[in-house]
Design an enzyme around this catalytic site. Structure first.
Site, PDB file in Angstrom:
ATOM      1  N   LEU A  69       0.816  -1.209   0.000  1.00 61.20           N
ATOM      2  CA  LEU A  69       0.000   0.000   0.000  1.00 61.20           C
ATOM      3  C   LEU A  69       0.852   1.263   0.000  1.00 61.20           C
ATOM      4  O   LEU A  69       0.471   2.276  -0.588  1.00 61.20           O
ATOM      5  CB  LEU A  69      -0.932   0.003   1.217  1.00 61.20           C
ATOM      6  CG  LEU A  69      -1.960  -1.132   1.283  1.00 61.20           C
ATOM      7  CD1 LEU A  69      -2.878  -0.943   2.487  1.00 61.20           C
ATOM      8  CD2 LEU A  69      -2.775  -1.220  -0.004  1.00 61.20           C
ATOM      9  N   SER A 204      -6.138   0.749  10.139  1.00 62.87           N
ATOM     10  CA  SER A 204      -6.799  -0.386   9.510  1.00 62.87           C
ATOM     11  C   SER A 204      -8.231  -0.426  10.000  1.00 62.87           C
ATOM     12  O   SER A 204      -8.558   0.113  11.072  1.00 62.87           O
ATOM     13  CB  SER A 204      -6.093  -1.695   9.884  1.00 62.87           C
ATOM     14  OG  SER A 204      -6.866  -2.829   9.520  1.00 62.87           O
ATOM     15  N   TYR A 219      -2.150  -7.027  16.634  1.00 58.02           N
ATOM     16  CA  TYR A 219      -2.282  -6.165  15.462  1.00 58.02           C
ATOM     17  C   TYR A 219      -3.504  -5.268  15.591  1.00 58.02           C
ATOM     18  O   TYR A 219      -3.429  -4.047  15.363  1.00 58.02           O
ATOM     19  CB  TYR A 219      -2.385  -7.004  14.191  1.00 58.02           C
ATOM     20  CG  TYR A 219      -2.605  -6.184  12.938  1.00 58.02           C
ATOM     21  CD1 TYR A 219      -1.533  -5.576  12.285  1.00 58.02           C
ATOM     22  CD2 TYR A 219      -3.880  -5.998  12.408  1.00 58.02           C
ATOM     23  CE1 TYR A 219      -1.728  -4.812  11.134  1.00 58.02           C
ATOM     24  CE2 TYR A 219      -4.087  -5.233  11.262  1.00 58.02           C
ATOM     25  CZ  TYR A 219      -3.004  -4.648  10.631  1.00 58.02           C
ATOM     26  OH  TYR A 219      -3.203  -3.888   9.499  1.00 58.02           O
ATOM     27  N   LYS A 223      -3.421  -1.136  15.800  1.00 63.55           N
ATOM     28  CA  LYS A 223      -4.086  -0.234  14.866  1.00 63.55           C
ATOM     29  C   LYS A 223      -5.101   0.660  15.569  1.00 63.55           C
ATOM     30  O   LYS A 223      -5.318   1.811  15.176  1.00 63.55           O
ATOM     31  CB  LYS A 223      -4.748  -1.038  13.743  1.00 63.55           C
ATOM     32  CG  LYS A 223      -3.737  -1.666  12.782  1.00 63.55           C
ATOM     33  CD  LYS A 223      -2.797  -0.627  12.175  1.00 63.55           C
ATOM     34  CE  LYS A 223      -1.834  -1.190  11.170  1.00 63.55           C
ATOM     35  NZ  LYS A 223      -0.933  -0.168  10.587  1.00 63.55           N
ATOM     36  N   THR A 254      -3.170  -6.699  -2.137  1.00 57.70           N
ATOM     37  CA  THR A 254      -1.786  -6.381  -2.454  1.00 57.70           C
ATOM     38  C   THR A 254      -1.112  -7.627  -3.040  1.00 57.70           C
ATOM     39  O   THR A 254      -1.662  -8.736  -3.003  1.00 57.70           O
ATOM     40  CB  THR A 254      -1.023  -5.935  -1.204  1.00 57.70           C
ATOM     41  OG1 THR A 254      -1.015  -7.024  -0.261  1.00 57.70           O
ATOM     42  CG2 THR A 254      -1.691  -4.721  -0.565  1.00 57.70           C
TER      43      THR A 254
END
Length: 315
Positions: A69, A204, A219, A223, A254
């Site tokens: 990204l 995110s 994670y 975020k 991606t």
């Protein structure tokens, strides 16, 4: 820390995209069912775009910009007129190679020449405050100012909470949380004396929801921290001309994600079934949002989050 810089001659603005054919232009906006003939078609004038979305004459920086990204954000800036761009990534050779390829692509079907761009590839470990400071010094020494910074560097791993090794948790927080903070803080140090700038922290949709079926508690928490960090810094620097906003992507296809899902098509079907739009996002789906947040188009916007997730967080 060394750097590679592609210098330019005299700066000039990027031309508009190649004009569409007259037939295509007329058919798209024609409200009548009557056949369209060349004789009836008006001669189109130049394409008009809102000037505030232009990234021309702005110095931009993207961390994690060599791939994924981050690279898409770099492409979006170049396509929107940016010619002064610093690409930061852990491996300097990859950042430099990404810069060379961006310049090459931007000159295809264009009047622009490689020498019209100053694209810098820098090695930077965002988990190190010293490394981030050194990178900003090199950017300032080269360009003299910095206008738009995107903190995109980040990692994700999937371990259950009981099985997650502590050293991996620490590494994730060092990159995703501390790296975003170091990047934003150094950006603001340089933006405030020049009158302001725009900082975009990439979080995110995981800052708002709990992803399933994969376990990724550190994670998600990281975020969420980045999202609230953007809001907190926005308030702290609002009267100093520095805007801080947050971009929260959903599931994006991606190159790395495509490789992973190629070996797990059931996971892809699960993610798509949970997304109201019924598909995963393409990286270029984020181009408009990142340019909006980084440009003057969002000049009265700070402390906000834009989710680009196909509606995932709605339900």
């Amino acid at each position: 820390m060394s750097l590679r810089l592609f210098s330019r001659a005299l700066p000039k603005s990027c031309p508009a995209s190649p004009q569409r054919s007259i037939v295509g232009l007329r058919v798209r906006f024609n409200s009548s069912d009557a056949p369209v003939t060349p004789e009836k078609m008006p001669i189109p004038t130049r394409t008009r775009n809102l000037a505030d979305f232009s990234m021309a004459n702005r110095v931009c920086m993207v961390t994690g910009g060599a791939r994924g990204l981050g690279l898409e954000f770099c492409k979006a800036f170049i396509q929107s007129g940016c010619t002064d761009l610093a690409i930061l990534d852990l491996k300097e050779e990859e950042a430099a190679a990404a810069g060379e390829e961006l310049i090459k692509q931007s000159c295809v079907d264009s009047t622009m020449e490689p020498t019209d761009y100053r694209v810098m590839g820098l090695g930077c470990d965002v988990s190190s405050e010293l490394s981030v400071q050194q990178a900003f010094r090199k950017v300032m020494d080269t360009y003299g100012r910095i206008d738009s910074v995107v903190a995109s560097a980040g990692i994700v791993e999937n371990y259950s909470a009981f099985d997650y090794p502590f050293d991996r948790i620490k590494r994730l927080y060092d990159i995703n949380v501390h790296g975003a903070f170091f990047t934003a803080r150094e950006a603001a140090r340089h933006m405030i004396p020049q009158g302001g700038g725009s900082i975009v922290l990439v979080a995110s949709m995981s800052a708002n929801i709990v992803n399933i079926p994969q376990p990724q508690t550190p994670y998600n928490a990281a975020k969420a921290a980045v999202k609230h960090m953007a809001a907190s810094l926005a308030v702290e620097w609002a009267k100093k001309g520095v805007r801080v906003n947050c971009l929260s992507p959903g599931y994006m296809l991606t190159k790395l994600t495509r490789t992973i899902l190629a070996h797990d098509p059931e996971l892809k079907r699960t993610w798509e079934s949970l997304t109201p739009m019924g598909r995963m996002g393409e990286p270029e789906d984020l181009a408009g949002a990142i340019v909006f947040l980084a440009s003057d188009a969002s000049r009265f916007m700070t402390g906000s989050e834009i989710r680009v997730d196909g509606g995932y967080c709605i339900i």
